[in-house]
Every structure is written in structure tokens, then in C-alpha cells.
Design a protein around this motif. Structure first.
Motif, PDB file in Angstrom:
ATOM      1  N   THR A  22      -3.886  -5.059  -7.840  1.00 10.05           N
ATOM      2  CA  THR A  22      -4.941  -4.211  -7.290  1.00 10.05           C
ATOM      3  C   THR A  22      -5.318  -3.143  -8.306  1.00 10.05           C
ATOM      4  O   THR A  22      -4.448  -2.439  -8.827  1.00 10.05           O
ATOM      5  N   LEU A  23      -6.612  -3.047  -8.585  1.00 11.35           N
ATOM      6  CA  LEU A  23      -7.128  -2.026  -9.499  1.00 11.35           C
ATOM      7  C   LEU A  23      -7.711  -0.891  -8.676  1.00 11.35           C
ATOM      8  O   LEU A  23      -8.574  -1.108  -7.826  1.00 11.35           O
ATOM      9  N   TRP A  24      -7.215   0.333  -8.944  1.00 14.40           N
ATOM     10  CA  TRP A  24      -7.620   1.521  -8.197  1.00 14.40           C
ATOM     11  C   TRP A  24      -8.378   2.479  -9.114  1.00 14.40           C
ATOM     12  O   TRP A  24      -8.050   2.623 -10.285  1.00 14.40           O
ATOM     13  N   LYS A  25      -9.369   3.163  -8.534  1.00 20.75           N
ATOM     14  CA  LYS A  25     -10.051   4.251  -9.225  1.00 20.75           C
ATOM     15  C   LYS A  25      -9.291   5.536  -8.963  1.00 20.75           C
ATOM     16  O   LYS A  25      -8.960   5.854  -7.818  1.00 20.75           O
ATOM     17  N   TYR A  26      -8.983   6.275 -10.041  1.00 27.40           N
ATOM     18  CA  TYR A  26      -8.271   7.533  -9.881  1.00 27.40           C
ATOM     19  C   TYR A  26      -9.228   8.711 -10.100  1.00 27.40           C
ATOM     20  O   TYR A  26     -10.075   8.634 -10.988  1.00 27.40           O
ATOM     21  N   PRO A  27      -9.166   9.770  -9.298  1.00 25.03           N
ATOM     22  CA  PRO A  27      -8.152  10.063  -8.280  1.00 25.03           C
ATOM     23  C   PRO A  27      -8.537   9.653  -6.857  1.00 25.03           C
ATOM     24  O   PRO A  27      -7.777   9.914  -5.933  1.00 25.03           O
ATOM     25  N   SER A  28      -9.707   9.047  -6.665  1.00 26.87           N
ATOM     26  CA  SER A  28     -10.141   8.718  -5.304  1.00 26.87           C
ATOM     27  C   SER A  28      -9.288   7.626  -4.677  1.00 26.87           C
ATOM     28  O   SER A  28      -9.215   7.523  -3.450  1.00 26.87           O
ATOM     29  N   MET A  29      -8.642   6.797  -5.497  1.00 29.16           N
ATOM     30  CA  MET A  29      -7.832   5.660  -5.063  1.00 29.16           C
ATOM     31  C   MET A  29      -8.633   4.691  -4.210  1.00 29.16           C
ATOM     32  O   MET A  29      -8.154   4.121  -3.222  1.00 29.16           O
ATOM     33  N   VAL A  30      -9.877   4.509  -4.620  1.00 29.51           N
ATOM     34  CA  VAL A  30     -10.727   3.470  -4.035  1.00 29.51           C
ATOM     35  C   VAL A  30     -10.435   2.157  -4.758  1.00 29.51           C
ATOM     36  O   VAL A  30     -10.320   2.128  -5.985  1.00 29.51           O
ATOM     37  N   LYS A  31     -10.309   1.076  -4.024  1.00 34.71           N
ATOM     38  CA  LYS A  31     -10.030  -0.213  -4.630  1.00 34.71           C
ATOM     39  C   LYS A  31     -11.251  -0.709  -5.400  1.00 34.71           C
ATOM     40  O   LYS A  31     -12.348  -0.797  -4.843  1.00 34.71           O
ATOM     41  N   ILE A  32     -11.050  -1.015  -6.674  1.00 36.73           N
ATOM     42  CA  ILE A  32     -12.125  -1.559  -7.495  1.00 36.73           C
ATOM     43  C   ILE A  32     -12.100  -3.076  -7.470  1.00 36.73           C
ATOM     44  O   ILE A  32     -13.148  -3.726  -7.394  1.00 36.73           O
ATOM     45  N   ALA A  33     -10.912  -3.653  -7.520  1.00 38.84           N
ATOM     46  CA  ALA A  33     -10.789  -5.118  -7.538  1.00 38.84           C
ATOM     47  C   ALA A  33      -9.404  -5.516  -7.065  1.00 38.84           C
ATOM     48  O   ALA A  33      -8.437  -4.749  -7.193  1.00 38.84           O
ATOM     49  N   GLU A  34      -9.318  -6.727  -6.518  1.00 38.63           N
ATOM     50  CA  GLU A  34      -8.040  -7.340  -6.171  1.00 38.63           C
ATOM     51  C   GLU A  34      -7.993  -8.711  -6.827  1.00 38.63           C
ATOM     52  O   GLU A  34      -8.873  -9.548  -6.596  1.00 38.63           O
ATOM     53  N   LEU A  35      -6.984  -8.913  -7.663  1.00 39.36           N
ATOM     54  CA  LEU A  35      -6.872 -10.140  -8.436  1.00 39.36           C
ATOM     55  C   LEU A  35      -5.765 -11.004  -7.844  1.00 39.36           C
ATOM     56  O   LEU A  35      -4.608 -10.581  -7.756  1.00 39.36           O
TER      57      LEU A  35
END
Length: 451
Positions: A379-392
């Protein structure tokens, strides 16, 4: 009838209001009588024109239609169709530009950054038979010379990312195996191999030669390793953490004691000043070099007890030196962020599954996590919002280990399904692409066997 005192009071009161009125007028926004025009706001040239033109209008002279049309157009252009001469309000304030016009026009508007394309499938897949399915071990690392090392059972293999070649470094005997941890030294040439018997071997990968064996530090298997220049830090099932100076004969130079169960995560900060350790006792410790002691076990700087399962996944932030990310096991499932100077927990995110490994993107403010049941995803997260960018997805069992290429672009993941996958998840920045071009333009999902 008023006495003298009341008369003097009345007299003083009759004076004060006038003074107050003057003050009020001075402080009021508009001090104008509506029947007295404001001379400062009047256009005297226009007033003179209107008065003189008015005389002519009282005695009009014949004019041609074209001349009259020209006059109207001229009056409209110069705003001379006004009928009011006297002005009773101040002029509106002149708009002041925050930035000079020349400066703003010279600065082009910043274009929106295009969203990076993230491939949803692995770029490459290698077979990894006999990979030990053990959450507490650390069996893969990617060195600065662009060579990936992975332990499969009793054997350590080297995979050269520059040409795709595979070689065998060492196969240990069953009496000391299996290999329980592996870590490259900063020079990208020497590699440390932790064993099930509490020993640690140091190998020269170029000469394929065993340099020395570190003994006497631990009483059981060594499941975690971390380098800090010439210091090799080892973490064992006995709960001990030992600093070994690999340059000297008596290699044990410092001991950290704070864990009561197996140490499964070790990471030095980029500055080499702080060490993070995670254990099967659900504890996370922060140790500081300034508190070192050679005569007795070193005291921790922070003892963090917020996780509710084993803490293996640790990652220091590349753009903020005192920011640490930690991941908990199956009973915790959380990624937590810490200020290691104060020991404060900055944020906690429930990922929904076991957190096995964490990696920061070196080029963007992003964090990659690998997981176990049920999706076994990255799982790729955007920091600091911790919104999911992608799930591989692609692995069919828990993704136990992750390693990052030296240029920071490619991530290797090894899972209990005995496959090793390469993901182009962090993109290809122009600087990184020039520094370390990819040498294997092979099709995606290309399957090879390490052995």
C-alpha cells in the motif's frame, strides 16, 4: 435656578462637548456636512468645462450631424457625460497592487504537477524457493552497489540488478542454519549474515570470502542487523542489542537492554545518532549515541508502549530526521509516526492487516507498507494525510520483506509465496534516471528462477 457650583459645572459641560465633538470629527471616517461639497474630491477642470459649455448650450449653434456624433463619441471616451459638478464624498481609495505588475507578469504561473503513473503489476518476478516464512526475521537487503541479497533456507544469493545475473555467496551447514538475517554494509561490498546459532558472519561479496565471525554476543538466533558506519548492531531472540566494532578483535563495544523478547526490528537514523528497535514484546525503543555507556548497559531515550503487537517494520523519514514510522503485527495492524526527540506519537493509522515492512519514498512525501492476510498487498500512502495512493497486489501470501534500490525508484518484495517481485512504485525521477539507468528493459511479469 442653579447655584454657582452647578453653574460652573454646566459651563464646563458646555465646553467639553465641543471639545469632544472636535475629537469625534477628527476620528470619524467622514467629517462632511451633506450640504457642503468636498473640495478635495472635486474635478475643477471638469467643473469649469461644464460651466462654460452650459453657456454655449443656453445659446446653441447649429452643428453638422457628423460633428455632433464626433462630440458625443469624444465625451463618452473621456467620461464627460457626467451631470454632477459638486462632490460630497471622498474619492474611493486607490487600489494598491500587492506585487508590481512587471514582477507578476515576469513570473509564469506554476503549472499543476502531473499525477505520477504507478504500474499496478510487478515489473519483474523471480522465484524464491525455501524462503523462510517467519515474521521475525530479516532475509533481504539491497546494497549501495545495486546488488540485492536474499537468504533462502541455508543459502545466501546475490542478484545483480545491473545485468540480472545471480550468484551464490554462501551455503551454511544445517547445524548453524538457517540464515536468519542479512544486511549490506554502507560500502556495498561487505555483507553481514546472521545465523540461527547466535553467530554473525562478515563476507566480502567481491572476493566471495568469509572475513570473520562474530561470536559471544547473543545466546540465540540473530534476527535483525543494522549498520552505522563501521558499527554493526545485532538484535537477538534473547532480547539483547549489541554494537559490534568490526575493525577490532574485541568487537563488542556496547550493549542495549530493554526488550524482554526477540528483537525483530533495528534501524539507525540517517545521522547515525539514534537507533530504533522493535521487539516481540510490543515495545519500541529509541536509543541515543549521546547516552552510550561502555561499563554498563545503555539506557534508552524513549520507551514507547502504544503498539499492541510485535514491532518489526521501522523506517526513518528521509526528509525529517526525527520522524520515525513503525508498524505493528497482526494484533495491532497500525502504522504509527513518532517524534523521536520528544517521544510523542504524531499519528496512528489502522491499516486493517499485519504490517510487515515500511519504506519511505526518497523523492516524494510517500510511505510504502507491505501486509499480510487478507490481501497480502503493498500500500502506497501520501504523507502526512495518509490517503491511499495505490494498492499493489500479486503476492498470494504475506509480504514479509521489502528492499529499496539505491536510486530509490524500485522496490523489491519477498513473500511467503516464495516469489520475489520488483515494483516501479516510486517512479523514475529525472535525476535518478540519469544516475542509475535501468539495464534490464525486459517485459513485465518476466519469470526467472534464482536457482
Amino acid at each position: 435656578m442653579m447655584d454657582a457650583g452647578s453653574a460652573s459645572n454646566a459651563k464646563s459641560q458646555s465646553r467639553c462637548p465641543l471639545k469632544d465633538q472636535l475629537l469625534q470629527k477628527r476620528n470619524s471616517r467622514e467629517n462632511l456636512d451633506r450640504f457642503i461639497p468636498n473640495r478635495s474630491a472635486m474635478d475643477f477642470d471638469y467643473a469649469h468645462y461644464m460651466l462654460t459649455e452650459r453657456k454655449g448650450k443656453e445659446n446653441p449653434t447649429s452643428a453638422s450631424p457628423s460633428r455632433e456624433a464626433y462630440r458625443k463619441q469624444l465625451a463618452e471616451t473621456f467620461n464627460m457625460n457626467r451631470t454632477r459638478i459638486l462632490t460630497f464624498k471622498n474619492k474611493p481609495p486607490v487600489l494598491v497592487e500587492l506585487l508590481p505588475h512587471d514582477f507578476t507578469s515576469a513570473q509564469p504561473s506554476k503549472a499543476a504537477k502531473p499525477r505520477r503513473y504507478i504500474p499496478q503489476t510487478s515489473e519483474r518476478t523471480l522465484d524464491a524457493p525455501d524462503l523462510v516464512d517467519d515474521y521475525y526475521l530479516n532475509l533481504m537487503d539491497w546494497g549501495s552497489s545495486n546488488v540485492l541479497s536474499i537468504a533462502l533456507g541455508n543459502t545466501v544469493y546475490l542478484w545483480d540488478a545491473s545485468n540480472g545475473s545471480t550468484s551464490e555467496l554462501v551455503t551454511v551447514d544445517d547445524e548453524v542454519g538457517p540464515v536468519t538475517s542479512i544486511s549490506w554494509a554502507p560500502d556495498g561490498r561487505h555483507v553481514a549474515v546472521g545465523l540461527n546459532t547466535s553467530e554473525v558472519q562478515l563476507w566480502d561479496s567481491t572476493a566471495n570470502r568469509l572475513l570473520r565471525t562474530l561470536k559471544g554476543g547473543h545466546r540465540s538466533r540473530v534476527g535483525s542487523l543494522a549498520w552505522n558506519n563501521h558499527i554493526l548492531t545485532t538484535g537477538g531472540m534473547d532480547g539483547h542489542i549489541i554494537n559490534n566494532d568490526v575493525r577490532i578483535r574485541s568487537h563488542i563495544v556496547e550493549t542495549y537492554r530493554g526488550h524482554t523478547q526477540e528483537v525483530c526490528g533495528l534501524k539507525w537514523s540517517a545521522s547515525g545518532q539514534q537507533l530504533a528497535s522493535g521487539g516481540n514484546d510490543n515495545l519500541l525503543h529509541i536509543w541515543d549515541r549521546s547516552m552510550t555507556s561502555t561499563s554498563s548497559p545503555t539506557q534508552w531515550l524513549h520507551r514507547l508502549e502504544e503498539h499492541t503487537a510485535a514491532v518489526k517494520a521501522l523506517a526513518w523519514c528521509p526528509f525529517q530526521g526525527n520522524l520515525l514510522a513503525s508498524g505493528g503485527g497482526g494484533g495491532d495492524r497500525c502504522i504509527k509516526f513518532w517524534n523521536t526527540h520528544t517521544g510523542a506519537c504524531l499519528n496512528s493509522v489502522d491499516t486493517g492487516s499485519q504490517v510487515c515492512a515500511l519504506l519511505w519514498n526518497k523523492n516524494e512525501r510517500e510511505l510504502l507498507s507491505s501486509h499480510g492476510f487478507t490481501q497480502n498487498q503493498l500500500t502506497l500512502w501520501k504523507y502526512p494525510s495518509m490517503v491511499k495512493i495505490a494498492e499493489l497486489t500479486g503476492h498470494t501470501s504475506r509480504v514479509l520483506f521489502m528492499a529499496q534500490s539505491p536510486d530509490g525508484c524500485t522496490v523489491a518484495s519477498a513473500a511467503a509465496d516464495e516469489t520475489l517481485r520488483f515494483w516501479n512504485v516510486f517512479g523514475v525521477p529525472q535525476v535518478a534516471a540519469k544516475a542509475a539507468p535501468k539495464a534490464n528493459p525486459e517485459p513485465f511479469a518476466h519469470i526467472n528462477r534464482i536457482r
